[in-house]
Write a protein that holds these residues in place. Structure first.
Motif, PDB file in Angstrom:
ATOM      1  N   PRO A 135       0.784  -1.235   0.000  1.00  0.00           N
ATOM      2  CA  PRO A 135       0.000   0.000   0.000  1.00  0.00           C
ATOM      3  C   PRO A 135       0.813   1.281   0.000  1.00  0.00           C
ATOM      4  O   PRO A 135       0.266   2.345  -0.258  1.00  0.00           O
ATOM      5  N   ILE A 136       2.102   1.201   0.316  1.00  0.00           N
ATOM      6  CA  ILE A 136       2.913   2.417   0.287  1.00  0.00           C
ATOM      7  C   ILE A 136       4.085   2.253  -0.682  1.00  0.00           C
ATOM      8  O   ILE A 136       5.087   2.948  -0.609  1.00  0.00           O
ATOM      9  N   SER A 137       3.961   1.336  -1.616  1.00  0.00           N
ATOM     10  CA  SER A 137       5.036   1.064  -2.565  1.00  0.00           C
ATOM     11  C   SER A 137       5.167   2.173  -3.595  1.00  0.00           C
ATOM     12  O   SER A 137       4.254   2.982  -3.803  1.00  0.00           O
ATOM     13  N   TYR A 138       6.275   2.159  -4.276  1.00  0.00           N
ATOM     14  CA  TYR A 138       6.548   3.139  -5.321  1.00  0.00           C
ATOM     15  C   TYR A 138       5.472   3.097  -6.400  1.00  0.00           C
ATOM     16  O   TYR A 138       4.999   4.136  -6.864  1.00  0.00           O
ATOM     17  N   ASP A 139       5.070   1.898  -6.805  1.00  0.00           N
ATOM     18  CA  ASP A 139       4.091   1.763  -7.883  1.00  0.00           C
ATOM     19  C   ASP A 139       2.732   2.337  -7.502  1.00  0.00           C
ATOM     20  O   ASP A 139       2.095   3.039  -8.291  1.00  0.00           O
ATOM     21  N   VAL A 140       2.279   2.047  -6.283  1.00  0.00           N
ATOM     22  CA  VAL A 140       0.977   2.541  -5.841  1.00  0.00           C
ATOM     23  C   VAL A 140       1.002   4.061  -5.662  1.00  0.00           C
ATOM     24  O   VAL A 140       0.097   4.769  -6.098  1.00  0.00           O
ATOM     25  N   VAL A 141       2.049   4.569  -5.029  1.00  0.00           N
ATOM     26  CA  VAL A 141       2.159   6.017  -4.802  1.00  0.00           C
ATOM     27  C   VAL A 141       2.297   6.761  -6.129  1.00  0.00           C
ATOM     28  O   VAL A 141       1.798   7.888  -6.284  1.00  0.00           O
ATOM     29  N   SER A 142       2.944   6.127  -7.101  1.00  0.00           N
ATOM     30  CA  SER A 142       3.107   6.748  -8.424  1.00  0.00           C
ATOM     31  C   SER A 142       1.773   7.041  -9.081  1.00  0.00           C
ATOM     32  O   SER A 142       1.645   8.018  -9.840  1.00  0.00           O
ATOM     33  N   VAL A 143       0.758   6.215  -8.811  1.00  0.00           N
ATOM     34  CA  VAL A 143      -0.564   6.453  -9.388  1.00  0.00           C
ATOM     35  C   VAL A 143      -1.100   7.802  -8.922  1.00  0.00           C
ATOM     36  O   VAL A 143      -1.628   8.598  -9.707  1.00  0.00           O
ATOM     37  N   SER A 144      -0.942   8.081  -7.620  1.00  0.00           N
ATOM     38  CA  SER A 144      -1.395   9.370  -7.073  1.00  0.00           C
ATOM     39  C   SER A 144      -0.591  10.522  -7.658  1.00  0.00           C
ATOM     40  O   SER A 144      -1.150  11.555  -8.059  1.00  0.00           O
ATOM     41  N   ALA A 145       0.734  10.362  -7.698  1.00  0.00           N
ATOM     42  CA  ALA A 145       1.600  11.443  -8.175  1.00  0.00           C
ATOM     43  C   ALA A 145       1.359  11.746  -9.652  1.00  0.00           C
ATOM     44  O   ALA A 145       1.321  12.921 -10.059  1.00  0.00           O
ATOM     45  N   GLU A 146       1.193  10.725 -10.448  1.00  0.00           N
ATOM     46  CA  GLU A 146       0.977  10.932 -11.883  1.00  0.00           C
ATOM     47  C   GLU A 146      -0.352  11.616 -12.146  1.00  0.00           C
ATOM     48  O   GLU A 146      -0.467  12.430 -13.068  1.00  0.00           O
ATOM     49  N   TYR A 147      -1.371  11.300 -11.350  1.00  0.00           N
ATOM     50  CA  TYR A 147      -2.663  11.972 -11.489  1.00  0.00           C
ATOM     51  C   TYR A 147      -2.491  13.480 -11.324  1.00  0.00           C
ATOM     52  O   TYR A 147      -3.053  14.278 -12.086  1.00  0.00           O
ATOM     53  N   ILE A 148      -1.701  13.875 -10.317  1.00  0.00           N
ATOM     54  CA  ILE A 148      -1.477  15.301 -10.053  1.00  0.00           C
ATOM     55  C   ILE A 148      -0.609  15.928 -11.136  1.00  0.00           C
ATOM     56  O   ILE A 148      -0.915  17.013 -11.652  1.00  0.00           O
ATOM     57  N   LYS A 149       0.477  15.254 -11.498  1.00  0.00           N
ATOM     58  CA  LYS A 149       1.401  15.806 -12.496  1.00  0.00           C
ATOM     59  C   LYS A 149       0.719  16.113 -13.821  1.00  0.00           C
ATOM     60  O   LYS A 149       1.039  17.101 -14.490  1.00  0.00           O
ATOM     61  N   LYS A 150      -0.215  15.260 -14.208  1.00  0.00           N
ATOM     62  CA  LYS A 150      -0.894  15.441 -15.495  1.00  0.00           C
ATOM     63  C   LYS A 150      -1.852  16.622 -15.485  1.00  0.00           C
ATOM     64  O   LYS A 150      -2.296  17.065 -16.541  1.00  0.00           O
ATOM     65  N   ARG A 151      -2.151  17.132 -14.294  1.00  0.00           N
ATOM     66  CA  ARG A 151      -3.157  18.183 -14.169  1.00  0.00           C
ATOM     67  C   ARG A 151      -2.592  19.506 -13.660  1.00  0.00           C
ATOM     68  O   ARG A 151      -3.341  20.400 -13.303  1.00  0.00           O
ATOM     69  N   THR A 152      -1.267  19.604 -13.590  1.00  0.00           N
ATOM     70  CA  THR A 152      -0.627  20.851 -13.172  1.00  0.00           C
ATOM     71  C   THR A 152       0.743  20.967 -13.831  1.00  0.00           C
ATOM     72  O   THR A 152       1.369  19.953 -14.150  1.00  0.00           O
ATOM     73  N   THR A 153       1.168  22.190 -14.021  1.00  0.00           N
ATOM     74  CA  THR A 153       2.520  22.426 -14.558  1.00  0.00           C
ATOM     75  C   THR A 153       3.508  22.717 -13.434  1.00  0.00           C
ATOM     76  O   THR A 153       4.710  22.814 -13.678  1.00  0.00           O
ATOM     77  N   TYR A 154       3.013  22.854 -12.187  1.00  0.00           N
ATOM     78  CA  TYR A 154       3.897  23.142 -11.060  1.00  0.00           C
ATOM     79  C   TYR A 154       4.675  21.893 -10.648  1.00  0.00           C
ATOM     80  O   TYR A 154       4.128  20.785 -10.611  1.00  0.00           O
ATOM     81  N   ARG A 155       5.951  22.096 -10.351  1.00  0.00           N
ATOM     82  CA  ARG A 155       6.799  21.026  -9.837  1.00  0.00           C
ATOM     83  C   ARG A 155       7.403  21.530  -8.528  1.00  0.00           C
ATOM     84  O   ARG A 155       8.446  22.190  -8.510  1.00  0.00           O
ATOM     85  N   PRO A 156       6.736  21.257  -7.406  1.00  0.00           N
ATOM     86  CA  PRO A 156       7.101  21.878  -6.118  1.00  0.00           C
ATOM     87  C   PRO A 156       8.462  21.434  -5.602  1.00  0.00           C
ATOM     88  O   PRO A 156       8.849  20.273  -5.720  1.00  0.00           O
ATOM     89  N   GLU A 157       9.174  22.388  -4.973  1.00  0.00           N
ATOM     90  CA  GLU A 157      10.442  22.115  -4.308  1.00  0.00           C
ATOM     91  C   GLU A 157      10.248  21.870  -2.818  1.00  0.00           C
ATOM     92  O   GLU A 157      10.989  21.114  -2.195  1.00  0.00           O
ATOM     93  N   ILE A 158       9.236  22.563  -2.253  1.00  0.00           N
ATOM     94  CA  ILE A 158       8.988  22.498  -0.806  1.00  0.00           C
ATOM     95  C   ILE A 158       7.560  22.050  -0.561  1.00  0.00           C
ATOM     96  O   ILE A 158       6.619  22.553  -1.191  1.00  0.00           O
ATOM     97  N   GLY A 159       7.394  21.092   0.357  1.00  0.00           N
ATOM     98  CA  GLY A 159       6.072  20.670   0.792  1.00  0.00           C
ATOM     99  C   GLY A 159       5.750  21.270   2.150  1.00  0.00           C
ATOM    100  O   GLY A 159       6.635  21.463   2.984  1.00  0.00           O
ATOM    101  N   ILE A 160       4.485  21.594   2.371  1.00  0.00           N
ATOM    102  CA  ILE A 160       4.026  22.159   3.646  1.00  0.00           C
ATOM    103  C   ILE A 160       2.816  21.357   4.113  1.00  0.00           C
ATOM    104  O   ILE A 160       1.847  21.197   3.371  1.00  0.00           O
ATOM    105  N   ILE A 161       2.885  20.842   5.354  1.00  0.00           N
ATOM    106  CA  ILE A 161       1.754  20.123   5.940  1.00  0.00           C
ATOM    107  C   ILE A 161       1.176  20.984   7.061  1.00  0.00           C
ATOM    108  O   ILE A 161       1.874  21.323   8.021  1.00  0.00           O
ATOM    109  N   CYS A 162      -0.090  21.349   6.930  1.00  0.00           N
ATOM    110  CA  CYS A 162      -0.767  22.170   7.929  1.00  0.00           C
ATOM    111  C   CYS A 162      -1.463  21.272   8.936  1.00  0.00           C
ATOM    112  O   CYS A 162      -2.226  20.375   8.570  1.00  0.00           O
ATOM    113  N   GLY A 163      -1.212  21.510  10.219  1.00  0.00           N
ATOM    114  CA  GLY A 163      -1.691  20.614  11.259  1.00  0.00           C
ATOM    115  C   GLY A 163      -3.066  20.942  11.794  1.00  0.00           C
ATOM    116  O   GLY A 163      -3.674  21.961  11.456  1.00  0.00           O
TER     117      GLY A 163
END
Length: 300
Positions: A15-43
Motif C-alpha cells: 500500500p505504500i510502494s513506489y508503484d501505488v504512490v506513483s498512481v497518485s503522483a501521476e494523477y497530479i502531475k498530469k493536471r498541473t505544470t507546477y513542480r514543487p520544491e517544498i512541501g508544507i503540511i498544515c496541522g
C-alpha cells in the motif's frame, strides 16, 4: 506504469510502494505544470490559519483529497482536505491542508503516504506543523516550538509508518534518525524569529506523538515530563520519518495551543475548541513565519 488494480491482480500490492504512490503522483502531475520544491503540511487547528497561506499562493491548482487516487480523506474538524500547488514567494510549493491520524482509523503508513506523493512530485524539503500541548514549564500558550528531536512512542511497540515491505526506490530498510530535523533549518528559524520580532515566541524542544484521540492523563504527562518531553501531540512523526527516509530535508514546529494539566483537581480541561482558538489568535504570525521559512529554505 501499472495502475493499482493490475498491481493487486499480480499480487505485488504494497500500500505504500513506489508503484501505488506513483498512481497518485501521476494523477497530479498530469493536471498541473507546477513542480514543487517544498512541501508544507498544515496541522490540526492550524489548517484554516496556516492554510491561509493558500491565499498567498499565485494561481494555485487545487486537488481535493477525495479526487486523488489512493489518497486518504481527512475526517477531523478544522481540516479542509486538499492539496494546493503553486508559487509562494516565487517558490514552487505543495500545501497539504489537513492531515491524517491513527485515531481516525488509518494505519500509520496511510497517514504518511502523502509525503511519498510529494517526493514523486519533486519535493526536496518539507515543513511540517502541528498543534501541541506544552509540557515544558518555560513555555506559554502561543509559543512556536521548533522540533529538534522527537520520541516516537508508537514505534516502541513496532507501530511504525515503514513497517512492512521496504521499497528501496524510496530509501533503505535501516536508516539513522539522529539528525532527522535539519540543524541548518533550526538555526534559520531562530533568525526568522528575530526578523519577525518573535524572539520570545520561538522555542526549541522535543516532541512526542501519542495515539489519541483522548488527551493525556495527569500520570502520563508527569511520566513524559520526566522523559524530557517539551510538547505533546497526535501526529507529525510518521510524516517526518517517512520524509527523512526518502531523502527529504525536514523542518517541523508545534504551535503550543494549551499547557498540559499535570495536577489533579485543577478544574481545567483541554479541548479541541481551545486548540482552534489559539490557532486563530496566532494566525498572522504563523503565516508570516512559514512564508519566510519557505523563502529562506529555498536558497539553501
Amino acid at each position: 506504469m501499472a495502475d493499482t488494480s493490475s498491481i493487486i491482480e499480480n499480487n505485488l500490492y504494497d500500500p505504500i510502494s513506489y508503484d501505488v504512490v506513483s498512481v497518485s503522483a501521476e494523477y497530479i502531475k498530469k493536471r498541473t505544470t507546477y513542480r514543487p520544491e517544498i512541501g508544507i503540511i498544515c496541522g490540526s487547528g492550524l489548517d484554516p490559519y496556516i492554510g491561509g497561506l493558500a491565499e498567498l499562493v499565485n494561481k494555485a491548482d487545487i486537488f481535493p483529497y477525495e479526487e486523488i487516487p489512493n489518497f486518504p480523506v481527512s475526517t477531523v474538524p478544522g481540516h479542509v482536505g486538499r492539496l494546493l500547488l503553486g508559487n509562494l514567494e516565487n517558490v514552487p510549493v505543495v500545501i497539504m491542508q489537513g492531515r491524517f491520524h491513527s485515531y481516525e482509523g488509518y494505519e500509520l503508513w496511510k497517514t504518511a503516504m502523502p509525503v511519498r506523493v510529494m517526493k514523486l512530485l519533486g519535493v526536496k524539503k518539507i515543513i511540517v506543523t502541528n498543534a501541541g500541548g506544552g509540557l515544558n514549564k518555560a513555555f506559554q500558550v502561543g509559543d512556536i516550538m521548533v522540533m529538534k528531536d522527537h520520541i516516537n512512542l508508537p514505534g516502541f511497540s513496532c507501530q511504525h509508518p515503514l513497517r512492512g515491505p521496504n521499497d528501496e526506490r524510496f530509501g533503505p530498510r535501516f536508516f539513522p534518525t539522529n539528525d532527522l530535523y535539519c540543524h541548518e533549518y533550526r538555526k534559520l528559524a531562530r533568525k526568522v524569529g528575530i526578523e519577525l520580532r518573535l524572539e520570545g515566541v520561538i522555542r526549541e524542544g522535543v516532541y512526542i506523538m501519542l495515539g489519541g484521540p483522548n488527551y493525556e492523563t495527569v500520570a502520563e504527562l508527569k511520566m513524559l515530563r520526566e522523559m524530557g518531553v517539551d510538547s505533546v501531540g497526535m501526529s507529525t512523526i510518521p510524516e517526518t520519518i517517512v520524509a527523512h527516509h526518502c531523502g527529504i530535508k525536514v523542518f517541523a514546529c508545534s504551535l503550543i495551543t494549551n499547557m498540559c494539566i499535570v495536577e489533579y483537581g485543577s478544574g481545567i480541561e483541554t479541548n479541541h475548541e481551545e486548540v482552534m482558538e489559539v490557532g486563530h489568535r496566532r494566525a498572522e504570525d504563523l503565516k508570516k513565519f512559514v512564508t519566510k521559512m519557505v523563502e529562506k529554505m529555498s536558497s539553501i
